[in-house]
Design a protein around this motif. Structure first.
Motif, PDB file in Angstrom:
ATOM      1  N   ALA A 151      20.836  28.438  13.583  1.00  0.00           N
ATOM      2  CA  ALA A 151      19.328  27.870  12.786  1.00  0.00           C
ATOM      3  C   ALA A 151      19.727  26.529  11.703  1.00  0.00           C
ATOM      4  O   ALA A 151      19.103  26.209  11.119  1.00  0.00           O
ATOM      5  N   ILE A 152      20.235  27.191  10.641  1.00  0.00           N
ATOM      6  CA  ILE A 152      20.610  26.924   9.550  1.00  0.00           C
ATOM      7  C   ILE A 152      22.048  27.153   9.269  1.00  0.00           C
ATOM      8  O   ILE A 152      22.786  27.851   9.432  1.00  0.00           O
ATOM      9  N   SER A 153      22.696  26.123   8.300  1.00  0.00           N
ATOM     10  CA  SER A 153      23.934  25.891   7.547  1.00  0.00           C
ATOM     11  C   SER A 153      23.316  26.729   5.773  1.00  0.00           C
ATOM     12  O   SER A 153      23.071  26.447   5.018  1.00  0.00           O
ATOM     13  N   VAL A 154      25.250  26.974   5.715  1.00  0.00           N
ATOM     14  CA  VAL A 154      25.288  26.971   4.728  1.00  0.00           C
ATOM     15  C   VAL A 154      24.673  25.668   3.280  1.00  0.00           C
ATOM     16  O   VAL A 154      25.476  24.526   3.771  1.00  0.00           O
ATOM     17  N   GLY A 155      23.392  26.187   2.233  1.00  0.00           N
ATOM     18  CA  GLY A 155      23.747  25.315   1.044  1.00  0.00           C
ATOM     19  C   GLY A 155      22.424  24.586   1.896  1.00  0.00           C
ATOM     20  O   GLY A 155      22.000  23.657   1.053  1.00  0.00           O
ATOM     21  N   GLU A 156      21.497  24.104   2.761  1.00  0.00           N
ATOM     22  CA  GLU A 156      20.833  24.207   3.483  1.00  0.00           C
ATOM     23  C   GLU A 156      19.629  23.654   2.803  1.00  0.00           C
ATOM     24  O   GLU A 156      18.889  24.980   2.410  1.00  0.00           O
TER      25      GLU A 156
END
Length: 687
Positions: free
Chosen positions: A407-412
């Motif tokens: 659903a989200i990525s690292v650093g988003e």
């Protein structure tokens, strides 16, 4: 002629009939004799040995005597729970002992000891009256005796009438001396045949012990021995967690009698009733001393022989550091006083868990309950038997679930802003209630952004946020994903601690209630235990391994000296699962936790920015109600050092006042971190 022949024929028929009957009887007799001979042969040849053994067993009977339980030590070998010996006077009833003989022995024993009479019941006094006042009882029951003899009254009805007539007017006739004898007789008759029964083991004086020992020959069945009681070296510290042991009077718990009897226990055996004593009953129970009572043909005991001296139970080495435990309890009490003085008058619980995140060892746990009058009592077991809404402490798990589901990525980065949904529902973050602020995932942890977590939860449900959007009508699948994500850290599932009565927390239905689904993402819907919070933060601290929490480190054989015995079993940290996130994702959350404690904007900065070693963690505030009034649960989780953590902790305060002002509850965590590493430095420096 014909008449004579006919007469002879009838006589022959009668004779033949008689002969047949005699033959049948003879055959039957022979058959019975044959069966009898075969049966006697079978009994003498085939089973003769077993019957002989049964006769021997009737005269040589093995009986178990109780022995002290195993000791309990802390992780550093400091004794926590011991056994203290005490003098005891016992009675062993023979198989053929009569009531009169028991009563005579009780009267003789009363000459040498002072027996408390507090435990005497009305029925005990009535029974003694019946035994010693037979003429008076006969007069009292004269009419009833006639009715009983004439079959107009059953035995039960007769007994009921007798006890009904024996009012206190009659039992009051018993003198103080007779009451002592009655109390002794009561204990003597409560035991089973050939099983030692304690008559007195509390406050037995040297004089009483000596007098009884010198006059044993006058009192068949009476003996002197040593009994034991549990001794708690550190007083009340952790006493509730050690648990209780039943007394001789209580014996086996009523609801577990059959279970224990099947395992070889006697009804008056002392067993663990709660927590560690109960959980490790099979370890702590001793190997019983075995006595052989030699009886004569009449069943009277004529001699005794020790078959096995027995030994006390195995010892437990706990994961607890008792020095740290004492400090944690002192810190808890200190901060309760501070927070109450600053306005937390309705705060009713404080719960703390400290553990080694690398192996699941519980280093300290403490719980306190505060009543409305300010009285404080221990509530250590509440750390795993009670559950609470914990607020933003869970946001690390929310982010990691967002990464895992894609659903989200690292650093988003996302915009923190007030969220508006159809139907009038609005949600916002506490730190930013009106404006739009672009923040990263790490900053979302630092500021404790609700909005970032709401938007993450919506993305897990496949619905990116749009102003005035309609929430998904069915969030069953998304709710399952988010919950499973929480579960992999230990939130909402049992930690596996080696104690009874652990709860798994409470979860509500997630189907057509999307508002509750969003609340789950910020720790405002499901409830968790303090121990689950500790396992969760430990899982992140050790880079993703959920390790079973445990209180026992080792089992050791009993030693006859003050030194610890040989190790029998070691409980290493058992990995329950490895979270499915990458190290990069875990490191991102850990970086955010570092910012929470060490950046000025961080919600934990005020308490944790200056710990003796750099620490990291998360704070949380959950909205709750107490007696219809709005309150908050304040939570703090963390670990230290920030690199290669050696300890982790969780803290929950329940029913604190709604901020502002923000009360300094995190200072308790700061004190625990500082005490732990100062102690470690001292232990390292000490040769």
């Amino acid at each position: 002629m014909l008449r004579r022949l006919k007469q002879e024929t009838n006589e022959l028929k009668q004779k033949r009939l008689t002969d047949r009957r005699i033959n049948v009887i003879f055959i039957a007799v022979m058959a019975l004799l044959t069966v009898l001979v075969l049966r006697l042969g079978y009994l003498q040849i085939a089973n003769g040995e077993s019957y002989k053994k049964a006769v021997d067993n009737n005269e040589n009977i093995e009986v178990n005597e109780s022995v002290p339980r195993g000791r309990i030590y802390d992780r550093n070998g400091k004794l926590l729970v011991d056994n203290v010996s005490k003098k005891s006077i016992t009675y062993t009833r023979g198989r053929m002992t009569t009531t009169k003989e028991m009563l005579d022995t009780a009267k003789k024993l009363a000459e040498y000891i002072q027996m408390p009479t507090d435990a005497l019941t009305t029925r005990d006094k009535q029974d003694y009256f019946i035994l010693t006042r037979k003429e008076e009882v006969n007069q009292l029951m004269a009419k009833n005796y006639k009715m009983f003899e004439q079959g107009m009254m059953t035995q039960d009805e007769f007994d009921a009438a007798l006890y009904k007539k024996l009012t206190p007017k009659y039992t009051a006739q018993l003198s103080p001396e007779e009451r002592e004898v009655a109390a002794i007789y009561r204990e003597m008759s409560s035991g089973s045949q050939l099983s030692p029964q304690t008559i007195k083991n509390n406050h037995v004086t040297e004089k009483e012990y000596a007098l009884v020992s010198q006059n044993l020959s006058k009192m068949p069945g009476i003996d002197t021995s040593m009994d034991w009681d549990r001794k708690y070296i550190y007083g009340k510290t952790l006493k509730t967690m050690f648990g209780q042991v039943s007394s001789k009077e209580e014996g086996l718990p009523k609801d577990l009698v059959d279970y224990y009897l099947a395992k070889g226990y006697s009804r008056n055996d002392r067993v663990g009733q709660s927590y560690l004593e109960f959980q490790y009953e099979n370890v702590l129970r001793g190997k019983k001393k075995k006595m052989r009572y030699i009886t004569d043909k009449s069943g009277k005991i004529i001699n005794t022989k020790v078959i096995d001296e027995g030994s006390r139970g195995n010892d437990l080495i706990l994961t607890i550091d008792i020095d740290l435990q004492k400090k944690v309890e002192a810190f808890v009490d200190k901060h309760i006083a501070i927070l109450r003085s600053q306005g937390a008058k309705d705060m009713d619980k404080v719960l703390v868990v400290v553990q080694d995140p690398n192996n699941g060892d519980i280093l300290a746990l403490a719980g306190r309950q505060i009543d409305k009058n300010g009285r404080i009592t221990d509530y250590h077991y509440g750390t795993f038997t009670s559950q609470y809404a914990v607020g933003s402490s869970v946001k690390g798990a929310t982010l990691l679930t967002g990464y895992k589901t894609g659903a989200i990525s690292v650093g988003e980065k996302m915009i923190d802003e007030p969220l508006k949904f159809q139907g009038g529902l609005t949600k916002h973050s506490y730190f930013n209630q009106n404006s739009k602020v672009l923040i990263s995932d790490k900053e979302a942890l630092m500021h404790s952004s609700n909005v970032y977590m709401f938007k993450t939860a919506l993305k897990i449900a496949g619905a990116a946020y749009k102003d005035n959007m309609q929430l998904p009508s069915d969030i069953t699948e998304a709710g399952l994903k988010l919950r499973k994500g929480m579960n992999q850290f230990g939130l909402g599932v049992k930690t596996g601690i080696d104690l009874p009565n652990e709860v798994a927390g409470q979860t509500g239905v997630l189907k057509d209630n999307p508002g509750n689904y969003l609340d789950l993402a910020i720790g405002q819907y499901d409830t968790y235990t303090p121990l689950q919070l500790s396992q969760y933060i430990s899982t992140i601290a050790n880079n993703g391994y959920r390790i079973q929490s445990h209180l026992v480190k080792e089992i050791r054989e009993p030693s006859k000296t003050d030194r610890l015995g040989a190790v029998k079993k070691v409980f290493a940290g058992k990995v329950l699962n490895r979270i499915t996130n990458s190290q990069k994702e875990i490191d991102e959350v850990k970086a955010g936790f570092d910012m929470v404690f060490n950046r000025v904007e961080g919600t934990g900065y005020a308490s944790f920015n200056n710990t003796v070693v750099r620490s990291a963690g998360k704070t949380g505030t959950a909205e709750v109600f107490q007696d219809g009034e709005s309150r908050v649960n304040s939570t703090y989780i963390g670990y230290a050092p920030e690199k290669n953590p050696q300890m982790s902790f969780s803290i929950i305060y329940t029913n604190q006042p709604v901020p502002p002002p923000w009360l300094p509850g995190g200072d308790l965590g700061r004190d625990i971190i500082n005490a732990y590493f100062q102690d470690q430095a001292h232990k390292t420096a000490t040769p």
